[in-house]
Motif scaffolding. Sequence first.
Motif, PDB file in Angstrom:
ATOM      1  N   GLY A  22       0.807  -1.219   0.000  1.00  0.00           N
ATOM      2  CA  GLY A  22       0.000   0.000   0.000  1.00  0.00           C
ATOM      3  C   GLY A  22       0.836   1.263   0.000  1.00  0.00           C
ATOM      4  O   GLY A  22       0.580   2.201  -0.759  1.00  0.00           O
ATOM      5  N   GLU A  25       2.648   1.855  -3.437  1.00  0.00           N
ATOM      6  CA  GLU A  25       1.690   2.231  -4.473  1.00  0.00           C
ATOM      7  C   GLU A  25       1.182   3.655  -4.254  1.00  0.00           C
ATOM      8  O   GLU A  25       1.018   4.422  -5.209  1.00  0.00           O
ATOM      9  CB  GLU A  25       0.522   1.237  -4.500  1.00  0.00           C
ATOM     10  CG  GLU A  25       0.911  -0.139  -5.026  1.00  0.00           C
ATOM     11  CD  GLU A  25      -0.266  -1.096  -5.106  1.00  0.00           C
ATOM     12  OE1 GLU A  25      -1.420  -0.628  -5.112  1.00  0.00           O
ATOM     13  OE2 GLU A  25      -0.019  -2.320  -5.157  1.00  0.00           O
ATOM     14  N   LEU A  26       0.956   4.040  -2.994  1.00  0.00           N
ATOM     15  CA  LEU A  26       0.495   5.392  -2.690  1.00  0.00           C
ATOM     16  C   LEU A  26       1.565   6.423  -3.039  1.00  0.00           C
ATOM     17  O   LEU A  26       1.264   7.465  -3.642  1.00  0.00           O
ATOM     18  CB  LEU A  26       0.121   5.493  -1.208  1.00  0.00           C
ATOM     19  CG  LEU A  26      -0.358   6.859  -0.725  1.00  0.00           C
ATOM     20  CD1 LEU A  26      -1.612   7.303  -1.473  1.00  0.00           C
ATOM     21  CD2 LEU A  26      -0.623   6.831   0.780  1.00  0.00           C
ATOM     22  N   ALA A 127       1.536   3.408   6.995  1.00  0.00           N
ATOM     23  CA  ALA A 127       1.389   2.189   6.192  1.00  0.00           C
ATOM     24  C   ALA A 127       2.430   1.170   6.651  1.00  0.00           C
ATOM     25  O   ALA A 127       3.102   0.534   5.844  1.00  0.00           O
ATOM     26  CB  ALA A 127       1.558   2.513   4.713  1.00  0.00           C
ATOM     27  N   ILE A 319      -3.402   2.972   6.339  1.00  0.00           N
ATOM     28  CA  ILE A 319      -3.796   2.003   5.312  1.00  0.00           C
ATOM     29  C   ILE A 319      -3.128   0.662   5.590  1.00  0.00           C
ATOM     30  O   ILE A 319      -2.135   0.575   6.322  1.00  0.00           O
ATOM     31  CB  ILE A 319      -3.426   2.479   3.889  1.00  0.00           C
ATOM     32  CG1 ILE A 319      -1.899   2.599   3.731  1.00  0.00           C
ATOM     33  CG2 ILE A 319      -4.107   3.783   3.546  1.00  0.00           C
ATOM     34  CD1 ILE A 319      -1.467   2.922   2.304  1.00  0.00           C
ATOM     35  N   GLY A 320      -3.689  -0.383   5.008  1.00  0.00           N
ATOM     36  CA  GLY A 320      -3.096  -1.713   5.121  1.00  0.00           C
ATOM     37  C   GLY A 320      -3.360  -2.384   6.446  1.00  0.00           C
ATOM     38  O   GLY A 320      -4.351  -2.112   7.132  1.00  0.00           O
ATOM     39  N   ALA A 340      -4.776  -3.484   1.054  1.00  0.00           N
ATOM     40  CA  ALA A 340      -3.814  -2.381   1.066  1.00  0.00           C
ATOM     41  C   ALA A 340      -3.841  -1.624  -0.259  1.00  0.00           C
ATOM     42  O   ALA A 340      -3.760  -0.387  -0.283  1.00  0.00           O
ATOM     43  CB  ALA A 340      -2.414  -2.913   1.349  1.00  0.00           C
ATOM     44  N   HIS A 341      -3.949  -2.356  -1.352  1.00  0.00           N
ATOM     45  CA  HIS A 341      -4.008  -1.733  -2.675  1.00  0.00           C
ATOM     46  C   HIS A 341      -5.229  -0.822  -2.797  1.00  0.00           C
ATOM     47  O   HIS A 341      -5.129   0.327  -3.253  1.00  0.00           O
ATOM     48  CB  HIS A 341      -4.051  -2.826  -3.748  1.00  0.00           C
ATOM     49  CG  HIS A 341      -4.411  -2.328  -5.111  1.00  0.00           C
ATOM     50  ND1 HIS A 341      -3.525  -1.633  -5.916  1.00  0.00           N
ATOM     51  CD2 HIS A 341      -5.564  -2.410  -5.814  1.00  0.00           C
ATOM     52  CE1 HIS A 341      -4.123  -1.310  -7.053  1.00  0.00           C
ATOM     53  NE2 HIS A 341      -5.358  -1.770  -7.015  1.00  0.00           N
ATOM     54  N   GLN A 342      -6.380  -1.313  -2.369  1.00  0.00           N
ATOM     55  CA  GLN A 342      -7.608  -0.521  -2.472  1.00  0.00           C
ATOM     56  C   GLN A 342      -7.573   0.677  -1.533  1.00  0.00           C
ATOM     57  O   GLN A 342      -8.045   1.764  -1.870  1.00  0.00           O
ATOM     58  CB  GLN A 342      -8.821  -1.405  -2.182  1.00  0.00           C
ATOM     59  CG  GLN A 342      -9.053  -2.494  -3.235  1.00  0.00           C
ATOM     60  CD  GLN A 342     -10.203  -3.414  -2.880  1.00  0.00           C
ATOM     61  OE1 GLN A 342     -11.252  -2.986  -2.415  1.00  0.00           O
ATOM     62  NE2 GLN A 342     -10.013  -4.705  -3.090  1.00  0.00           N
ATOM     63  N   ALA A 344      -4.868   2.262  -0.559  1.00  0.00           N
ATOM     64  CA  ALA A 344      -3.934   3.224  -1.143  1.00  0.00           C
ATOM     65  C   ALA A 344      -4.617   4.066  -2.213  1.00  0.00           C
ATOM     66  O   ALA A 344      -4.409   5.284  -2.296  1.00  0.00           O
ATOM     67  CB  ALA A 344      -2.723   2.497  -1.726  1.00  0.00           C
ATOM     68  N   SER A 345      -5.465   3.440  -3.009  1.00  0.00           N
ATOM     69  CA  SER A 345      -6.190   4.167  -4.059  1.00  0.00           C
ATOM     70  C   SER A 345      -7.139   5.193  -3.457  1.00  0.00           C
ATOM     71  O   SER A 345      -7.239   6.331  -3.934  1.00  0.00           O
ATOM     72  CB  SER A 345      -6.970   3.182  -4.944  1.00  0.00           C
ATOM     73  OG  SER A 345      -6.099   2.310  -5.622  1.00  0.00           O
ATOM     74  N   HIS A 410       0.442  -5.769  -9.176  1.00  0.00           N
ATOM     75  CA  HIS A 410       1.206  -4.933  -8.247  1.00  0.00           C
ATOM     76  C   HIS A 410       2.410  -4.322  -8.958  1.00  0.00           C
ATOM     77  O   HIS A 410       2.704  -3.126  -8.788  1.00  0.00           O
ATOM     78  CB  HIS A 410       1.667  -5.776  -7.061  1.00  0.00           C
ATOM     79  CG  HIS A 410       2.603  -5.067  -6.130  1.00  0.00           C
ATOM     80  ND1 HIS A 410       2.223  -3.962  -5.385  1.00  0.00           N
ATOM     81  CD2 HIS A 410       3.924  -5.283  -5.834  1.00  0.00           C
ATOM     82  CE1 HIS A 410       3.251  -3.540  -4.663  1.00  0.00           C
ATOM     83  NE2 HIS A 410       4.291  -4.319  -4.930  1.00  0.00           N
TER      84      HIS A 410
END
Length: 440
Positions: A22, A25-26, A127, A319-320, A340-342, A344-345, A410
């Motif tokens: 996360g 990616e953020l 994170a 996040i995460g 975590a991916h969602q 971060a978005s 990822h």
Amino acid sequence: MQTEIKPHKAVPHIVIVGGGAGGLELATTLGNKLGKKQKAKITLIDKHRVHIWKPLLHEVATGSLDTEIDGVVYRAHAKRHHYQFQLGQLVDLDRESKRLSFAPILDDEENEVVEERQIGYDTLVLAIGSISNDFGTPGVQEFCSLLDSKHQAQRFQQKLLNLFLKKSSTTESAEDPIRLAIVGAGATGVELSAELNHVVDVVSVYDNMTEGKTSLSIDLIEAGERILPALPERIAESATAELEKLGVRVRTNTRITEANQNGFVNDSGELIEADLMVWAAGVKAESWLSVVGLKTNRINQVECFRTLKSLSDPSIYAIGDCCHVEMEEGGKVPPRAQSAHQMASTVAKNIVRELSGKDLVEFKYTDYGSLVNLARFSTVGSLMGNLVKGSMFIEGKIARLMYLSLYRMHQLSIHGFIKGPFVILLSQISKIIRPKIKLH
């Protein structure tokens, strides 16, 4: 003496602590959207120099994944994606002055390389992920391997190689097994059990000192009624069957009360002997989160609104695995890479919207299913749970392809859709010319 690093005052300073799935990616998204146009200064801070996707740490532990090839070097990545990277271990958070304190950086000989320092922020994103929860079990920290980080996974791999070396250099029969015991039959424990069986096959190919194949004796220990307790029962049943085919002894309803130099002791007083022990039973967030005054739950996760802002501080997001958020439909968000991916978005959107004076959006978790990879032997799971009516059970080659695609997604999210495919191609090419596992 402390050195304070101050951001440029003309733009807001957004600090992300933790470069996991996360966090990285953020940082990539905000760097490309805000850092490139100098609308904000983005700083990512992590205690490691290289990013490894956490769901693959069990492959690092067995040598199946070479971090020198598959890792992402933060400093180089930051340069390409318009954010700054700093190496550091967070030790304190002063919310009133909006300052983070970081421990000194020491070399291998304990000499100070970088002194203790402080970094100011306008917006902070935590994170930091999670760590293993030993539940206070005596002996775990002293005698067990944990798989929370790349360094821990690499230490486990060195211990495993040393056991193989010891076996190959003795006069004992190669059929006398190396004994491993793994506590915790979640995804990490299950995938590690299967991966170890794959590794012993590969090591035997390279080993010219023993006449027969070195064997492993693996105990997978779970306190609950079945393995993979967080996943649907059908996945657990299929995974159990596959593991038992590999010779893994699956011990459910077995609670461990102690770890010692000889193995694990269960609540019946039985000693489960082991040459190498792994603790993978549950996770928790860092305990200091509650010490600095943030509202946390029983496993130290930061309590957040659905916008992913902390309940305690409007300038802090989480996040995460370190984030706890109550969803509108009930239940909590599971500690998975897709979560975590969602998250971060959502936080990327909210930070951009906040800087533009717009209302924040609420996080909505979408379950895309769960997949468990049993090395080259099988993959099982449920696919795209909320995109179909119910969940669709899959296994075999289709499930394996979907599992691999999660990591590829990822890679694309952090490298982009131009460079990403080249990174994936080079990784595949390297597998052709290098040993099947890391042997050093």
